[in-house]
Scaffold this motif. Structure first.
Motif, PDB file in Angstrom:
ATOM      1  N   THR A 343       1.154  -1.302   0.312  1.00 36.91           N
ATOM      2  CA  THR A 343      -0.169  -0.024   0.157  1.00 36.91           C
ATOM      3  C   THR A 343       0.612   0.825   0.231  1.00 36.91           C
ATOM      4  O   THR A 343       1.500   1.084   0.939  1.00 36.91           O
ATOM      5  CB  THR A 343      -1.330  -0.146   0.962  1.00 36.91           C
ATOM      6  OG1 THR A 343      -1.537  -1.442   0.780  1.00 36.91           O
ATOM      7  CG2 THR A 343      -1.929   1.177   0.965  1.00 36.91           C
ATOM      8  N   GLY A 345       0.211   5.393   0.088  1.00 40.07           N
ATOM      9  CA  GLY A 345      -0.463   6.519   0.876  1.00 40.07           C
ATOM     10  C   GLY A 345       0.461   7.693   0.884  1.00 40.07           C
ATOM     11  O   GLY A 345       1.582   7.744   0.046  1.00 40.07           O
ATOM     12  N   SER A 519      -1.072   1.666   5.698  1.00 43.49           N
ATOM     13  CA  SER A 519       0.346   1.921   4.519  1.00 43.49           C
ATOM     14  C   SER A 519       2.300   1.440   4.767  1.00 43.49           C
ATOM     15  O   SER A 519       1.885   1.546   5.874  1.00 43.49           O
ATOM     16  CB  SER A 519       0.812   3.535   4.243  1.00 43.49           C
ATOM     17  OG  SER A 519      -0.730   4.163   4.158  1.00 43.49           O
ATOM     18  N   THR A 536       6.824   4.060   5.973  1.00 42.75           N
ATOM     19  CA  THR A 536       6.130   5.069   6.458  1.00 42.75           C
ATOM     20  C   THR A 536       6.117   5.137   8.250  1.00 42.75           C
ATOM     21  O   THR A 536       6.172   6.735   8.249  1.00 42.75           O
ATOM     22  CB  THR A 536       4.219   4.215   6.885  1.00 42.75           C
ATOM     23  OG1 THR A 536       3.799   3.671   5.591  1.00 42.75           O
ATOM     24  CG2 THR A 536       3.346   4.807   7.820  1.00 42.75           C
TER      25      THR A 536
END
Length: 568
Positions: A343, A345, A519, A536
């Motif tokens: 993921t 973000g 994320s 992250t």
């Protein structure tokens, strides 16, 4: 003890601006003469200089309560109360004319959707100035001058120019500030704010909350309706928890958020994603999630030792838009790589280019320069006919789900259409399974978008995006309209889907708590450029750019200490 709390304790004689007891609101039921109560026997008091927050899940009765207090519950609503005193006057049995005199003068209202609340045919100056001319007998020039002062007070950019613009010409954050300016125009003793910061970036959110806090400091009472407990913890003195229209718990903010007694309150607090590690469930289930169940960076069936494959790539993407004022560089030379099962973000202020980048990725907007590659193959800027066979491999969940639905179609037809487009079986059973995945009852399939709550529409939008079993999902504020527990279920769902299918997510959000939770990597945008990118935890704990540091500083946090902290 904080100075404000000391004043609250000592000020037993402070003015009461809202007093309600035994409030019950009902609507017609399915059977003739049957009525369904959605708010039952609610008591609440708001004093001058204090903020009371009402929290609860979607459907708990928060917004109905707020609207009933200003005569806006709807023509079909039956509102009863043992006591309903607004700004010193008993409003039980008040008619439309009396309520119109109350709104604005006795109580200001700030709603979530400023675009709907503001008249699209009137300038912002008239929106703010007309009540001043009617109730304060101001001249047109004086009202316009006061409107500019109020716009400056709420931090509106270029207030002397904005005063002559209409709501459709403003960004979401600017519209929300204009709505607050309008609510403050007559300096009412009571402000009712129903989800006033939903979907705003953290900088604008902090400013809006600061404005409410400043109004409270000047002596106004504030009734805040919010699903964001971090926001509530930062501004509210007292919290009321609603569940199915009934008050299940209430008390001082520090007490309710620090030592909740009711299961509903505990569930709301547990669902807040802030500082919950990646891969840890937000909603409890029968068995605990072990450390080996954290999302993998590879699709589940990838062989050991395999090199992660890019599910999505952006290479040197740029996009400009031309207007009478010249060119706006929405995206400037942006590159990224998103692997299967990961993921990314995407955060930034309003107007930073996040949504434009998402549209470039989806192939809905063509880049001026650069390209997008899907699973290693060209995706944009190709003609749609060249992409059509692969369209189901990338799904989208938009910020405004209602705008992406055909209002004439039922939920069943919306989902069947998505299944057919992806060449999947489109039976009622499959539709019911999709709805179950996003925690929506199966009987919702027969309803139309207008008959759904905002949270239900958002979940149906996610179900539609999943119908094509995509490899990549682009999520633009997918949980911004959901209460904490439903948001948590959706985030857990996305996490499960990612773990099971190796789904890649491009996740756009103003909520840094959500971004940190979901994320693997984060990209921070400003003025169309990526100013910081990295893992992250590194970005959140060691920000290297001033924009990132400011976003983190302004982001509300769930505070469970000795009382609310002011937003400044």
């Amino acid at each position: 003890m904080r100075a404000r709390e000391s004043a609250s304790v000592a000020g037993a004689d402070r003015t009461t601006v809202l007093e309600v007891s035994g409030l019950t609101v009902s609507f017609p039921g399915e059977r003739r003469r049957e009525r369904r109560a959605v708010v039952r026997d609610v008591d609440l008091t708001v004093e001058a200089g204090r903020c009371v927050a009402i929290v609860g899940e979607s459907g708990s009765g928060k917004s109905v309560t707020a609207r009933a207090l200003l005569g806006l519950a709807g023509a079909d609503a039956l509102v009863r109360a043992d006591r309903l005193v607004v700004a010193g006057a008993d409003r039980r049995g008040a008619g439309d004319r009396e309520w119109r005199r109350t709104r604005g003068v006795g109580a200001g209202l700030v709603l979530q959707d400023a675009l709907v609340s503001l008249d699209p045919l009137r300038t912002i100056g008239r929106e703010i100035g007309d009540p001043l001319r009617i109730h304060r007998r101001m001249s047109h020039a004086a009202a316009r001058a006061r409107a500019i002062e109020l716009l400056e007070l709420v931090g509106m950019p270029h207030p002397s120019l904005t005063v002559d613009r209409r709501s459709g010409e403003l960004s979401g954050g600017m519209r929300q500030r204009a709505l607050i300016a309008s609510a403050l125009a007559l300096d009412p003793p009571l402000l009712i704010a129903d989800e006033p910061t939903t979907a705003l970036d953290v900088g604008v959110q902090a400013r809006v909350l600061g404005l409410l806090d400043e109004a409270r400091s000047r002596g106004a009472g504030v009734l805040l309706i919010s699903h964001d407990l971090a926001v509530v913890s930062g501004i509210a003195d007292h919290v009321i928890v609603l569940d199915h229209g009934v008050v299940v718990e209430q008390g001082p903010t520090a007490e309710i958020l620090g030592a909740p007694r009711h299961p509903v309150t505990r569930a709301l607090i547990a669902a807040v994603p802030t500082e919950v590690p990646r891969g840890v469930r937000l909603v409890a289930r029968d068995r605990a999630v072990g450390p080996d169940e954290a999302p993998s960076a590879l699709a589940p069936d990838a062989p050991a030792g395999a090199v992660p494959q890019p599910a999505l790539e952006g290479i040197g993407l740029s996009k400009s838009f031309r207007s009478g004022a010249g060119a706006t560089h929405a995206v400037q030379d942006v590159s990224f790589r998103l692997d299967a099962g990961r993921t990314l973000g995407l955060v930034g202020e309003s107007g930073s280019g996040k949504t434009t980048l998402a549209r470039l990725v989806l192939g809905l907007t063509m880049p001026d320069a650069g390209e997008v590659r899907l699973a290693g193959e060209p995706w944009a800027p190709l003609a749609e006919r060249e992409r059509r066979s692969r369209r189901s491999r990338i799904g989208a969940v938009y910020q405004d789900p209602f705008g992406s639905f055909d209002p004439r179609w039922s939920v069943r037809r919306i989902l069947r259409d998505a299944l057919v487009a992806a060449r999947h079986e489109a039976t009622d059973a499959v539709v019911a399974e999709l709805l179950d995945q996003v925690h929506v009852p199966a009987d919702v399939a027969s309803r139309h978008p207008l008959a759904l709550s905002g949270g239900q529409r958002q979940r149906v939008a996610i179900a539609r995006a999943l119908a094509g079993t995509p490899d990549v999902l682009v999520c633009d504020e997918p949980v911004s309209a959901l209460d904490a527990t439903v948001q948590a279920r959706v985030l857990d769902l996305l996490d499960e889907l990612q773990r099971e299918r190796g789904l890649a997510l491009l996740f756009v959000s103003h909520d840094l708590g959500v971004i940190r939770h979901v994320s693997d990597t984060v990209a921070v945008m400003r003025s169309g450029r990526v100013v910081e990118h990295g893992e992250t935890e590194r970005v959140f704990t060691e920000p290297r750019h001033e924009v990132t540091a400011a976003l983190i500083r302004d982001s509300p946090r769930l505070v469970r200490g000795d009382g609310p902290a002011s937003f400044r």
